[in-house]
Design a protein around this motif. Structure first.
Motif, short mmCIF file in Angstrom:
data_model
loop_
_atom_site.label_atom_id
_atom_site.label_comp_id
_atom_site.label_asym_id
_atom_site.label_seq_id
_atom_site.Cartn_x
_atom_site.Cartn_y
_atom_site.Cartn_z
N PHE A 14 0.83 -1.20 0.00
CA PHE A 14 0.00 0.00 0.00
C PHE A 14 0.87 1.26 0.00
CE2 PHE A 14 -3.28 -2.95 1.10
CZ PHE A 14 -4.47 -2.36 0.67
N HIS A 15 1.51 1.48 -1.12
CA HIS A 15 2.35 2.64 -1.33
C HIS A 15 1.49 3.80 -1.75
CE1 HIS A 15 6.12 3.87 -1.69
NE2 HIS A 15 6.46 2.68 -1.28
N MET A 16 2.10 4.95 -1.97
CA MET A 16 1.30 6.14 -2.33
C MET A 16 0.28 5.87 -3.44
SD MET A 16 1.34 9.77 -2.11
CE MET A 16 2.81 10.66 -2.42
N ASN A 20 -3.68 5.26 -2.88
CA ASN A 20 -4.62 6.26 -3.37
C ASN A 20 -5.71 5.62 -4.22
OD1 ASN A 20 -5.47 9.01 -3.80
ND2 ASN A 20 -4.84 8.67 -5.91
N LYS A 45 -10.80 4.45 4.30
CA LYS A 45 -11.10 5.63 3.48
C LYS A 45 -10.10 6.75 3.75
CE LYS A 45 -16.02 4.84 2.67
NZ LYS A 45 -17.39 5.38 2.78
N SER A 46 -9.07 6.46 4.54
CA SER A 46 -8.07 7.49 4.85
C SER A 46 -6.71 7.11 4.28
CB SER A 46 -7.95 7.66 6.36
OG SER A 46 -6.70 8.26 6.67
N ILE A 47 -6.22 7.91 3.34
CA ILE A 47 -4.94 7.56 2.72
C ILE A 47 -3.79 7.65 3.72
CG2 ILE A 47 -4.50 9.90 1.79
CD1 ILE A 47 -3.24 8.31 -0.66
N MET A 48 -3.86 8.60 4.64
CA MET A 48 -2.79 8.74 5.63
C MET A 48 -2.76 7.50 6.53
SD MET A 48 -1.32 11.49 4.90
CE MET A 48 -0.38 12.27 6.19
N ASN A 49 -3.96 7.11 6.95
CA ASN A 49 -4.12 5.94 7.80
C ASN A 49 -3.61 4.68 7.11
OD1 ASN A 49 -5.20 4.59 10.06
ND2 ASN A 49 -6.84 6.09 10.13
N MET A 51 -1.52 4.47 4.46
CA MET A 51 -0.08 4.50 4.19
C MET A 51 0.72 4.30 5.47
SD MET A 51 0.93 7.04 1.15
CE MET A 51 0.78 8.50 2.12
N ALA A 52 0.24 4.91 6.55
CA ALA A 52 0.98 4.84 7.81
C ALA A 52 1.04 3.41 8.35
CB ALA A 52 0.36 5.77 8.84
N ALA A 53 0.10 2.56 7.92
CA ALA A 53 0.09 1.18 8.42
C ALA A 53 1.20 0.35 7.80
CB ALA A 53 -1.27 0.55 8.14
#
Lengths: 88, 568
Positions: A14-16, A20, A45-49, A51-53
């Motif tokens: 799950f890269h950028m 996305n 539904k959160s890209i930050m969430n 990606m941060a995982a």
């Protein structure tokens, strides 16, 4: 609630870009989506969430969907991850 | 006045200093104007940010290409994340202004991303940091420096550059780039190289030393910056600049070419690295793989050795970034001049002839097998080879192979994926390995000739001792004979032979190494294009004719003079 367990197959996980694609696709559904990875719950539904995982190739994840269009949403999400999130 | 920094992009640039200062982003004076008002300010700033960034991404795409533009599109995705905005709104509900909300939430993500092991994820930290600064500058109404209207011949000087800062930058108006921070893999460095601008990074206090308008000479190859040089120096540099520009243009043609000799024989041209963080730079310079990953750096500056899991992730990270390109991982090479605190080694009278590298590892099966296991596991994710350092007899190779096979059995029992046929090679860096090359070649899959150590052991001269440094030259005929012997035995046995020492990165040496039958050159990233160019200029036949001549010479000076006279 419906759920399914699966493995991340594409190289970069799950890269950028893959993250996305996943998030943008999920935002089209009304239901809520949670990814469970390493005991943590991630808002799909959160890209930050997402990606941060740091979910990489080989990561064992569970996808849970809950809401009016949960079945359709889960199927779309699972197909997307299994097909490599738009990558090889 | 002369300053030194990291040479990040080659060439000489001469021009007038233009300081690109970041606006002051302190928000201590901002007064909280109520939850609703602050939320509205935040929403306004996010909307402005999105519009601005989308426009910038478009502009950058037409200017320098998709990669830089994608970084900006990524920022748009992140800022539109409802989860992150809700975290910022939650902070506002706790009674802080929009600036503080942006600062704390972005700050948290910067920390999160920069602590990740994956190189690509760590780069996201820079994006969030850029986002933080730009959102603050919008909220505070303090716009950032405008680079669109700089005059021709400008040398841009900043603390560091981000993609968003350089949007609209007109390449033809910029002579060079200088920064106060950032390394060779920073955005500044990548940008400079994509635009082929000379760049020197991490020059201490450069922003304070300049006030703007000074004449600067930036030497992106040596890493020096001259402030207001005298007329004669300036003239000399202008002459050098002309020559460098011509050479650079010629070199760039080799970015898109495969590495082959003038008669079309393919040679592998790889790079030396010490961490997965070096891989982007390898790819940037069109290196075809990694010919030497020095793993001792993973063991330095820490109190306990890295675990198998930690090493596995590091090797896997490097292998993944290389996307199937070859990577040669050298097992722990400690001792000699490399002292490692976490491995309580005892001080020795003669460390270079002592308990180092493979000798030490074979006495520590726990440590050695941990590393082998990590490398084997990573071999499922790329084209990995194992390289044993400092081998001087066959027993060492056999013992290492036993431990490798034992580790493979254990992994197979546990059902872990790895490459069962992982190639095992040795460094040829002791005279003993050279004399035994025929025997060694029958028991390993490849040789890698390490010229730095081989020089000092062949000449019996400490390379760190300036009084004997005249002996430590790879032009010494004794060393050339050693290299020739090792390479010939490898060829006779039909195994691959590469070289990872400094000699591989010197174009003067290229014809000799081609003549000896070298299959792979492993060099520093900046040497890739010059060596690819040098290789393209020789057929193996012509190289052999020169080598015949050179091998008949008696001294290092004669060798160097002859090679210089024949350089192409």
């Amino acid at each position: 609630m419906v759920s399914e367990q699966l493995t991340v197959v594409n190289k970069a996980g799950f890269h950028m870009r893959p993250a996305n694609l996943f998030v943008q696709t999920m935002l089209k559904f009304q239901s809520n989506i949670t990814i469970v990875f390493n005991g943590r719950e991630i808002d799909g539904k959160s890209i930050m969430n997402v990606m941060a995982a740091c979910m990489k190739q080989g990561a064992e994840i569970e996808i849970r969907c809950e809401g009016p269009d949960e079945v359709e949403m889960l199927r779309t999400a699972v197909d997307l991850v299994r097909s490599g999130l738009g990558e090889e | 006045m002369k300053c030194e920094g990291i040479p990040a992009s080659g060439g000489i640039g001469i021009g007038a200093a233009v300081l690109v200062a970041e606006p002051d982003l302190g928000y201590g004076n901002v007064v909280f104007s109520g939850v609703a008002a602050e939320k509205a300010r935040l929403a306004g700033a996010v909307a402005a940010f999105t519009a601005e960034t989308t426009a910038m991404a478009e502009e950058l795409r037409s200017q320098v290409g998709d990669t830089q533009a994608e970084i900006l599109s990524g920022q748009v995705m992140m800022v539109s994340d409802p989860y992150m905005t809700s975290q910022m709104n939650a902070a506002i509900e706790n009674g802080v202004c929009a600036e503080a909300a942006v600062d704390s939430v972005c700050g948290m993500y910067v920390e999160l991303f920069s602590s990740m092991e994956d190189e690509l994820m760590r780069q996201r930290a820079l994006d969030v940091e850029d986002m933080r600064r730009r959102l603050l500058s919008i909220l505070l109404g303090r716009p950032r420096a405008e680079l669109k209207r700089i005059p021709p011949g400008s040398v841009l000087v900043a603390r560091d550059f981000t993609p968003s800062m350089t949007v609209g930058l007109r390449r033809e108006n910029v002579a060079a780039i200088v920064t106060e921070s950032g390394g060779i893999t920073s955005h500044s460095a990548i940008l400079a190289r994509t635009m082929s601008l000379p760049a020197v990074l991490s020059v201490p206090n450069i922003m304070d030393l300049l006030s703007g308008g000074e004449t600067l000479v930036v030497d992106g190859s040596s890493g020096s910056v001259l402030i207001n040089p005298d007329d004669e120096t300036l003239r000399n540099y202008r002459a050098l600049q002309g020559e460098a520009l011509a050479r650079q243009a010629d070199l760039l043609r080799f970015r898109t070419r495969p590495t082959h000799t003038a008669d079309g024989e393919t040679v592998s041209l790889c790079c030396n690295i010490t961490s997965p963080r070096d891989v982007p730079n390898v790819l940037e310079h069109t290196g075809e793989g990694v010919g030497l990953f020095r793993t001792e750096f993973l063991f330095m500056n820490r109190s306990t050795p890295p675990s198998e899991e930690e090493q596995f992730r590091i090797y896997q990270d490097a292998a993944r970034q290389l996307e199937g390109r070859e990577i040669i991982i050298r097992t722990l090479d400690i001792g000699g001049d490399k002292d490692i605190a976490c491995l309580d080694t005892e001080p020795e009278e003669n460390p270079f002839l002592g308990f180092r590298a493979i000798r030490y590892c074979l006495s520590r099966p726990d440590l050695f097998k941990t590393q082998l296991s990590a490398i084997l596991r990573a071999s499922a994710y790329g084209s990995i080879r194992i390289l044993l350092p400092f081998v001087s007899c066959l027993d060492e190779v056999r013992s290492a192979r036993v431990m490798l096979e034992e580790t493979k059995c254990r992994l197979a029992d546990e059902g872990v994926a790895f490459n069962r046929d992982i190639p095992l090679g040795v460094m040829v860096e002791t005279p003993a390995a050279v004399f035994l090359a025929d025997k060694l070649a029958r028991e390993v899959d490849f040789f890698s000739i390490g010229t730095n150590d081989l020089t000092q052991y062949t000449l019996a001269a400490d390379r760190g001792n300036s009084k004997v440094s005249y002996l430590c030259s790879y032009f010494q005929p004794a060393l050339l004979r050693a290299i020739h012997m090792a390479a010939s035995q490898a060829k006779r046995a039909g195994i691959l032979v590469g070289m990872c020492g400094e000699a591989a990165g010197d174009p003067l040496m290229t014809p000799l190494l081609l003549a000896f039958g070298l299959d792979e050159f492993s060099v520093s990233p900046t040497a890739v294009l010059p060596i690819r160019q040098a290789i393209s200029r020789w057929t193996r036949e012509e190289a052999r004719a020169l080598a015949d001549q050179v091998m008949g010479l008696s001294t290092a000076d004669e060798v160097r003079t002859c090679l210089k006279a024949n350089v192409r």
